[in-house]
Design a protein around this motif. Sequence first.
Motif, PDB file in Angstrom:
ATOM      1  N   ILE A   9       1.032  -1.141  -0.094  1.00  0.00           N
ATOM      2  CA  ILE A   9       0.076   0.058  -0.033  1.00  0.00           C
ATOM      3  C   ILE A   9       0.865   1.246   0.126  1.00  0.00           C
ATOM      4  CG2 ILE A   9      -1.803   1.096   1.331  1.00  0.00           C
ATOM      5  CD1 ILE A   9      -2.929  -1.226   2.265  1.00  0.00           C
ATOM      6  N   ARG A  10       0.930   2.232  -1.048  1.00  0.00           N
ATOM      7  CA  ARG A  10       1.878   3.228  -1.267  1.00  0.00           C
ATOM      8  C   ARG A  10       1.586   4.228  -0.455  1.00  0.00           C
ATOM      9  NH1 ARG A  10       5.806   6.198  -1.766  1.00  0.00           N
ATOM     10  NH2 ARG A  10       6.097   7.564  -3.426  1.00  0.00           N
ATOM     11  N   VAL A  11       0.172   4.780  -0.132  1.00  0.00           N
ATOM     12  CA  VAL A  11      -0.469   5.772   0.397  1.00  0.00           C
ATOM     13  C   VAL A  11      -1.600   5.519   1.284  1.00  0.00           C
ATOM     14  CG1 VAL A  11      -1.044   8.502   0.267  1.00  0.00           C
ATOM     15  CG2 VAL A  11       0.655   7.310  -1.469  1.00  0.00           C
ATOM     16  N   ILE A  12      -1.803   6.133   2.317  1.00  0.00           N
ATOM     17  CA  ILE A  12      -3.135   6.219   3.000  1.00  0.00           C
ATOM     18  C   ILE A  12      -3.418   7.536   3.233  1.00  0.00           C
ATOM     19  CG2 ILE A  12      -4.049   5.735   5.274  1.00  0.00           C
ATOM     20  CD1 ILE A  12      -3.647   3.183   3.880  1.00  0.00           C
ATOM     21  N   SER A  13      -4.783   8.116   2.779  1.00  0.00           N
ATOM     22  CA  SER A  13      -5.019   9.180   3.175  1.00  0.00           C
ATOM     23  C   SER A  13      -5.416   9.486   4.490  1.00  0.00           C
ATOM     24  CB  SER A  13      -6.242   9.548   2.073  1.00  0.00           C
ATOM     25  OG  SER A  13      -5.792   9.682   0.675  1.00  0.00           O
ATOM     26  N   ILE A  14      -4.964  10.778   5.088  1.00  0.00           N
ATOM     27  CA  ILE A  14      -5.459  10.999   6.424  1.00  0.00           C
ATOM     28  C   ILE A  14      -6.360  12.444   6.450  1.00  0.00           C
ATOM     29  CG2 ILE A  14      -4.595  11.580   8.743  1.00  0.00           C
ATOM     30  CD1 ILE A  14      -4.035   8.792   7.872  1.00  0.00           C
ATOM     31  N   PRO A  15      -7.402  12.451   6.727  1.00  0.00           N
ATOM     32  CA  PRO A  15      -8.210  13.640   6.478  1.00  0.00           C
ATOM     33  C   PRO A  15      -8.250  14.737   7.525  1.00  0.00           C
ATOM     34  CG  PRO A  15      -9.785  11.815   7.211  1.00  0.00           C
ATOM     35  CD  PRO A  15      -8.069  11.180   6.916  1.00  0.00           C
ATOM     36  N   VAL A  16      -7.532  15.691   7.116  1.00  0.00           N
ATOM     37  CA  VAL A  16      -7.432  16.825   7.986  1.00  0.00           C
ATOM     38  C   VAL A  16      -8.002  18.255   7.664  1.00  0.00           C
ATOM     39  CG1 VAL A  16      -4.982  15.484   8.773  1.00  0.00           C
ATOM     40  CG2 VAL A  16      -5.146  17.548   7.259  1.00  0.00           C
ATOM     41  N   GLU A  35       7.930  14.084   2.354  1.00  0.00           N
ATOM     42  CA  GLU A  35       8.342  13.628   1.146  1.00  0.00           C
ATOM     43  C   GLU A  35       7.878  14.627   0.166  1.00  0.00           C
ATOM     44  OE1 GLU A  35       8.210   9.230  -0.775  1.00  0.00           O
ATOM     45  OE2 GLU A  35       5.986  10.363  -0.881  1.00  0.00           O
ATOM     46  N   ALA A  36       6.769  15.164   0.372  1.00  0.00           N
ATOM     47  CA  ALA A  36       6.490  16.247  -0.698  1.00  0.00           C
ATOM     48  C   ALA A  36       5.296  17.242  -0.161  1.00  0.00           C
ATOM     49  CB  ALA A  36       5.602  15.249  -1.866  1.00  0.00           C
ATOM     50  N   ILE A  49       0.403  16.867   0.477  1.00  0.00           N
ATOM     51  CA  ILE A  49       1.561  17.034   1.393  1.00  0.00           C
ATOM     52  C   ILE A  49       1.575  15.383   1.745  1.00  0.00           C
ATOM     53  CG2 ILE A  49       2.353  17.385   3.933  1.00  0.00           C
ATOM     54  CD1 ILE A  49       0.702  20.037   3.552  1.00  0.00           C
ATOM     55  N   SER A  50       2.846  14.704   1.409  1.00  0.00           N
ATOM     56  CA  SER A  50       2.882  13.247   1.941  1.00  0.00           C
ATOM     57  C   SER A  50       4.104  13.465   2.920  1.00  0.00           C
ATOM     58  CB  SER A  50       3.068  12.366   0.734  1.00  0.00           C
ATOM     59  OG  SER A  50       4.399  12.494   0.064  1.00  0.00           O
ATOM     60  N   LEU A  60       1.813   8.811   4.095  1.00  0.00           N
ATOM     61  CA  LEU A  60       0.608   9.370   4.587  1.00  0.00           C
ATOM     62  C   LEU A  60       0.552  10.458   3.892  1.00  0.00           C
ATOM     63  CD1 LEU A  60       1.154   9.095   8.471  1.00  0.00           C
ATOM     64  CD2 LEU A  60       0.130   7.563   7.118  1.00  0.00           C
ATOM     65  N   ALA A  61      -0.730  10.850   3.219  1.00  0.00           N
ATOM     66  CA  ALA A  61      -1.280  11.914   2.592  1.00  0.00           C
ATOM     67  C   ALA A  61      -2.130  12.875   3.306  1.00  0.00           C
ATOM     68  CB  ALA A  61      -1.934  11.754   1.192  1.00  0.00           C
ATOM     69  N   LEU A  62      -1.853  13.900   3.797  1.00  0.00           N
ATOM     70  CA  LEU A  62      -2.678  14.927   4.524  1.00  0.00           C
ATOM     71  C   LEU A  62      -3.646  15.292   3.766  1.00  0.00           C
ATOM     72  CD1 LEU A  62       0.055  16.457   6.933  1.00  0.00           C
ATOM     73  CD2 LEU A  62      -1.290  14.184   7.183  1.00  0.00           C
ATOM     74  N   VAL A  63      -4.797  15.114   3.642  1.00  0.00           N
ATOM     75  CA  VAL A  63      -5.854  15.367   2.651  1.00  0.00           C
ATOM     76  C   VAL A  63      -7.022  16.278   3.517  1.00  0.00           C
ATOM     77  CG1 VAL A  63      -5.439  13.573   1.186  1.00  0.00           C
ATOM     78  CG2 VAL A  63      -7.248  13.238   2.726  1.00  0.00           C
TER      79      VAL A  63
END
Length: 128
Positions: A9-16, A35-36, A49-50, A60-63
């Motif tokens: 699993i490459r990325v998990i989206s974390i809702p913020v 990372e980005a 933002i990852s 983790l992507a901060l979405v």
Amino acid sequence: MSELRYSKIRVISIPVKDQQAAKKFYTEILGGMVEADMSMGPDGKLRWISLQLPGVETRLALVTWFPQMPPGSAQGMVLLTDDIANTHAELKKRGLVISGIKQQPYALEATFSDPDGNGWVLQQLPER
């Protein structure tokens, strides 16, 4: 029919709610590395933002852009450690509000939330 095959699993989206505040928490408290952090979308108003937590392959992507994922709706993410006592102590020293360590039938665990209420489990599996 072909066999399905995945490697990770490459990325998990974390809702913020606030990406910058969440980025501060995930880097300063949990020790993540950015990372980005860049503009995205047709008008450039959204931010990608990852982060990568130490020793963890999944990013983790901060979405903020998924209406079906309100801030705080991600629950039950398990962060594995080999030394829960030391990791727990270090996280508390960094200011994290975290539960005490509890012995479960399958592992040692402590729980915490990020500033938006996304729920995490710090876990140490038993030695085999």
